[in-house]
Structures are given as C-alpha cells and as structure tokens.
Design an enzyme around this catalytic site. Structure first.
Site, PDB file in Angstrom:
ATOM      1  N   ASP A  95     -11.436   3.136   3.924  1.00 40.93           N
ATOM      2  CA  ASP A  95     -12.005   1.014   4.141  1.00 40.93           C
ATOM      3  C   ASP A  95     -13.518   1.078   4.069  1.00 40.93           C
ATOM      4  O   ASP A  95     -13.938   0.547   3.558  1.00 40.93           O
ATOM      5  CB  ASP A  95     -11.213   1.162   4.970  1.00 40.93           C
ATOM      6  CG  ASP A  95     -10.288  -0.219   5.125  1.00 40.93           C
ATOM      7  OD1 ASP A  95     -10.512  -0.440   3.813  1.00 40.93           O
ATOM      8  OD2 ASP A  95      -9.657  -0.567   5.915  1.00 40.93           O
TER       9      ASP A  95
ATOM     10  N   LYS B 270       0.895  -0.991   0.044  1.00 39.85           N
ATOM     11  CA  LYS B 270      -0.132  -0.531  -0.102  1.00 39.85           C
ATOM     12  C   LYS B 270       0.738   1.329   0.489  1.00 39.85           C
ATOM     13  O   LYS B 270       0.379   1.925  -0.374  1.00 39.85           O
ATOM     14  CB  LYS B 270      -0.934   0.169   1.698  1.00 39.85           C
ATOM     15  CG  LYS B 270      -1.898  -0.753   1.432  1.00 39.85           C
ATOM     16  CD  LYS B 270      -3.089  -0.967   2.449  1.00 39.85           C
ATOM     17  CE  LYS B 270      -4.081  -1.956   2.180  1.00 39.85           C
ATOM     18  NZ  LYS B 270      -4.135  -2.573   3.905  1.00 39.85           N
TER      19      LYS B 270
ATOM     20  N   GLN C 132      -4.997  -1.188   9.141  1.00 37.56           N
ATOM     21  CA  GLN C 132      -5.148  -2.359   9.104  1.00 37.56           C
ATOM     22  C   GLN C 132      -5.153  -3.800  10.097  1.00 37.56           C
ATOM     23  O   GLN C 132      -5.461  -3.268  11.367  1.00 37.56           O
ATOM     24  CB  GLN C 132      -3.479  -2.874   7.972  1.00 37.56           C
ATOM     25  CG  GLN C 132      -3.591  -4.211   8.162  1.00 37.56           C
ATOM     26  CD  GLN C 132      -3.833  -4.637   6.766  1.00 37.56           C
ATOM     27  OE1 GLN C 132      -4.193  -3.626   6.126  1.00 37.56           O
ATOM     28  NE2 GLN C 132      -3.809  -5.348   5.555  1.00 37.56           N
TER      29      GLN C 132
HETATM   30  N1  GUN Z   1      -7.427  -6.789   5.599  1.00 39.08           N
HETATM   31  C1  GUN Z   1      -7.626  -7.747   5.307  1.00 39.08           C
HETATM   32  N2  GUN Z   1      -8.319  -6.571   4.064  1.00 39.08           N
HETATM   33  C2  GUN Z   1      -8.303  -5.463   5.061  1.00 39.08           C
HETATM   34  C3  GUN Z   1      -9.061  -4.429   4.025  1.00 39.08           C
HETATM   35  O1  GUN Z   1      -9.223  -4.291   3.165  1.00 39.08           O
HETATM   36  N3  GUN Z   1      -9.359  -2.962   4.798  1.00 39.08           N
HETATM   37  C4  GUN Z   1      -8.004  -3.598   6.386  1.00 39.08           C
HETATM   38  N4  GUN Z   1      -8.490  -2.644   6.670  1.00 39.08           N
HETATM   39  N5  GUN Z   1      -7.475  -4.635   6.627  1.00 39.08           N
HETATM   40  C5  GUN Z   1      -7.399  -5.417   6.123  1.00 39.08           C
END
Ligand code: GUN
Length: 296
Positions: free
Chosen positions: A121, A54, A98
């Site tokens: 998100d 990311k 996350q």
């Molecule tokens: N962990 C696995 N997929 C995601 C996601 O799309 N967003 C976040 N914040 N954590 C994750």
C-alpha cells in the site's frame, strides 16, 4: 471542443496482463510465486467488496492470495501478532490491511508494524519518507495508477502545472510527490484554499481527490487540461443510486483535453497497481531485476 475520455478499465486490463506475464516468467525461471496477504477486520460492506475483488484479481494474474478475515472485536494485539507472522512468512511478499479499521485499533501502529518491503500500500512511514526524498519506495496504488495514466497520455510531464485538490495521506500527498518527481510545478489545494476556482484554472494537470460529489465544474478546468478524477461518491439522483466523481463530468469533458470517467477511470487502476506493487516487492525480496514501467 470535447475532451478525450481516458479508459482506466482498458488500461488496468493491459497492466494486469503485463503483471500476469511477469508472474508466469518468475515461476518458470525461478519457481517463485508472488503472494499477497489481505487482512480485513470487521464487516464493512464496501471493504468486503474491495477485498473480494482484490482476492479474485490476485488469483487471475497467477499470484497466491492469502485472505485473513477477522471479526470486528479482534484485539489490536491479535492483529499485530498476525502482522508479525505475515512479515516472517516467506510465501507472503505483500501485505495489505484494509482500511478503515475498527476504532479500538490504532491504524498507524498496525501499518507501521508491516515490514516496509512488504508494504504494498506504500503507507508505512518508511515508504512515505522514501517517496518524499525521491528514493526507491513502495508507492501508494491509487496515485501510482494516476501517474501511469498521465504518463501514458501526455508522455513527459516536465514543466507542467499540476494542481492536486485534496491532501489525504492515501492520495493527495503522495500524488503531489509523484508529480514533483516527474518535474511538474505542483500545487496542493484543498477545501480551505482561498480561491480554489482560480487555482484550478492554472492546472495543465488537475487531480481531484476531495471526496465531494461533482464539486469541480467545467469552468474551473483550463481548456485542454488533463483531468484525473479520483472521487468515488455515491449519490441519489432521479430515484437511483449513482456513482459520480469529484468533477462534474459533462461540463469538464467539454473543456478538458482528456478526462477520466467515474466509474471506469482511476478506480480499476488501484487494484492493478496493487498487483504491480506485489510483483515489484517479490522481485526486490529475491534480488531479481524489477520489471520496467510498473513503478514510479
Ligand atoms: N481503503 C480504501 N482504500 C484503501 C487502500 O488503498 N488501501 C487500504 N489498505 N485500504 C483502503
């Protein structure tokens, strides 16, 4: 008949290029650089890989990346305090915490502390409610990526039968809301659905998001259907570790009109949509028009 393989990697690259162009224009015309803060608590190896990816892609499209890596023993209070500071920081337009978080931290509490306008998100309860009522929301990245690929391949989705297998808050439920928003007839199925095979066979659009390796065989796929495989499952086969989806790819490919592969299908779209959401959040924060085609 063999279906068409939908190339998520190429689609994501195109989307990132589009985002990068808008970011450059924002800087040039308004002196604004979108900023994305990613918070990682602990050392979960898969999460570390995602967060690194990311950060890298955020910088590649010209945005500012703020990474906050906290140790696994970080208190909930300290994490909430960091969220408060990020909420107040005008350089930060998007915040992502996350998941999963360590078990001593209440993830709902943390997510709902994020300013909904910065919730890239789309997990904050306000954004969930806005999406569910057809209002302008921040939309979760993976379902948004699936929707973009479906629209790109099929054009209008209106009137099609869509079956979403999986009912998670991150994928299944928001995916169903998005398909409903595009006038599909939507069924949410799951592991307890009584005749899952028969339910799937009615799907013009079949979205698999259950997290069970190759659970959906080709004979559950309606001839000519569009199959979106969200699953990313690590399995051992022939002494090697492989990534497979929730759909049995070879048999489904023979029946489907089009199908996303694993890897290289939906996966790359998730981060591209995160960047698109960060751009959208930046435009909204500054009262600027939003670029077209980057959200639902
Ligand atoms: N962990 C696995 N997929 C995601 C996601 O799309 N967003 C976040 N914040 N954590 C994750």
């Amino acid at each position: 008949m063999t279906g068409h393989v939908l190339d998520g990697k190429a689609f994501a690259a195109k989307l990132r290029a589009q985002v990068a162009q808008h970011v450059a224009a924002l800087k040039e015309a308004h002196g604004i650089t979108p900023g994305l803060a990613v918070v990682l608590v602990g050392e979960d190896p898969a999460s570390q890989v995602y967060v690194r990816s990311k950060g890298k892609q955020t910088i590649e499209v010209g945005m500012t990346s703020f990474e906050h890596k906290l140790d696994a023993e970080t208190s909930q209070a300290a994490l909430l305090d960091l969220i408060d500071r990020l909420n107040a920081d005008p350089e930060v337009h998007g915040i992502l915490v996350q998941l999963p978080l360590p078990s001593h931290i209440n993830a709902d509490l943390v997510i709902n502390r994020i300013n909904p306008a910065k919730d890239v998100d789309g997990f904050h309860i306000s954004n969930v409610g806005l999406l569910g009522t057809g209002q302008k929301a921040m939309v979760p990245c993976t379902p948004l990526g699936c929707l973009m690929m479906l629209r790109d391949h099929l054009g209008s989705l209106s009137g099609l039968n869509a079956v979403v297998v999986g009912r998670s808050n991150i994928v299944g439920k928001p995916m169903a809301q998005l398909l409903l928003g595009d006038s599909c007839t939507v069924t949410i199925a799951h592991s307890r659905t009584r005749d899952l095979a028969e339910t799937c066979r009615h799907a013009d659009i079949l979205v698999a998001a259950v997290g069970r390796p190759e659970m959906i065989p080709g004979d559950w796929v309606k001839p000519g259907a569009t199959v979106i495989d969200v699953g990313i499952n690590r399995i051992e086969r022939d002494g090697k570790t492989r990534l497979v989806g929730d759909v049995h790819f070879e048999s489904a490919l023979a029946a489907a009109g089009a199908i996303t592969p694993v890897p290289g299908g939906v996966g790359p779209m998730t981060i591209a949509c995160l960047l698109a959401n960060t751009l959208t959040a930046t435009c909204r924060a500054h009262g600027l028009p939003e670029p077209e085609g980057l959200t639902a």
